[in-house]
Design a protein around this motif. Sequence first.
Motif, PDB file in Angstrom:
ATOM      1  N   PRO A 275       0.811  -1.226   0.000  1.00  0.00           N
ATOM      2  CA  PRO A 275       0.000   0.000   0.000  1.00  0.00           C
ATOM      3  C   PRO A 275       0.846   1.278   0.000  1.00  0.00           C
ATOM      4  O   PRO A 275       0.471   2.272  -0.641  1.00  0.00           O
TER       5      PRO A 275
ATOM      6  N   ASN B 130       2.294   1.790  -3.507  1.00  0.00           N
ATOM      7  CA  ASN B 130       1.239   2.302  -4.391  1.00  0.00           C
ATOM      8  C   ASN B 130       0.898   3.755  -4.094  1.00  0.00           C
ATOM      9  O   ASN B 130       0.495   4.504  -4.991  1.00  0.00           O
ATOM     10  N   LYS B 131       1.087   4.156  -2.835  1.00  0.00           N
ATOM     11  CA  LYS B 131       0.866   5.559  -2.484  1.00  0.00           C
ATOM     12  C   LYS B 131       1.977   6.449  -3.046  1.00  0.00           C
ATOM     13  O   LYS B 131       1.740   7.574  -3.475  1.00  0.00           O
TER      14      LYS B 131
ATOM     15  N   ASP C  39       0.200  -7.119  -7.226  1.00  0.00           N
ATOM     16  CA  ASP C  39      -0.470  -6.083  -6.432  1.00  0.00           C
ATOM     17  C   ASP C  39       0.154  -4.695  -6.489  1.00  0.00           C
ATOM     18  O   ASP C  39      -0.453  -3.734  -6.002  1.00  0.00           O
TER      19      ASP C  39
END
Length: 332
Positions: free
Chosen positions: A180, A183-184, A328
């Motif tokens: 995460p 991806n940020k 992912d």
Amino acid sequence: LPLARFAFAQQKAIKVATWGGSWRDSLDKAIGSHLKPQASVEYVVDTPQGNLAKLVAARGQSVPFDNMESGLELVQLMAPDRYIEDLNYDHLPNAKTLPKYAIAKNYAMTVGSVDGVVYNTAKYKELGLAPPAKYSDLADPKLKGRVAFPDINHTQHWNAVAGLAYEAGADESNLEASIPLINKIKPAYFYSTSTDLSTKMASGEIWAAPWHAGFVVRLRRNNVPLAITYPQFGTHKGSLWPVIHHIVRGTQNREIAEKFLDLYLDPELQYEHARATGVVPVQPAAVKKLSTDPENKDVLPFDQIDNLYVVDFTKVNLQRWRSAWTKDVSRS
């Protein structure tokens, strides 16, 4: 007689699998040149993963190189299939002064890169940004489109994803916790070679990336305004990437291969290679000398070298992580 001499000359040659660019050039100048005229040295340039693939492809044939530079993430992949020889330390006299952590059954640690967040100081000043304290600071909107991230086959990948996992409250046993945050950050691109990233950093196309201190040292020589910060890993500040050296199973040039590795462990030659490339040598005398070098002393964290974080690959599920990384991580 001329034919016999030619055959002897042919035997006195080794191939060393290593990285390219300024690293290969320094390795040849500091280490390889000392084997001449006894032997010639050629360099097979690729990532350690790429060179391992060459070994796998050559099974049952003559080996594609004799010596190989690698990382800890590959040891568990290579040793079970016997791609690498056990070392004979009786033939490596310079290993006698190595610290214990640098000596293993089938590799010796030669040097290590110190990893962190490399950033363009001029751009950060222009944007009013504080130096990055942690990897996730690369998600600042002001850096959008200007951040690079190391791909999974790049050696700097592992400390970067482990650092982000620590930020997320996990560790290397759950690298998926980093996704995460990656991806940020929304990296503009995932770099597979440092020579490519060097070009983009020098041109100003990329302003920040998880990388290692050596490229701050090298690119500053060309007046690229770079600095590095060292994020926290639990009680550790900054992280080390051990460069390890193997002799390849099946080499027909073991004596020369051992000579190359022993030269690599010579304190003075270690210093020369480390000074040129901005990495930390393993020999204590070389570390002490490098700590006074004008180009390296303010970039490398000599006051905390004994407490740098090192990824424990016994905790990493490589197959699971590769799958998560492919599936992912956003690439847009």
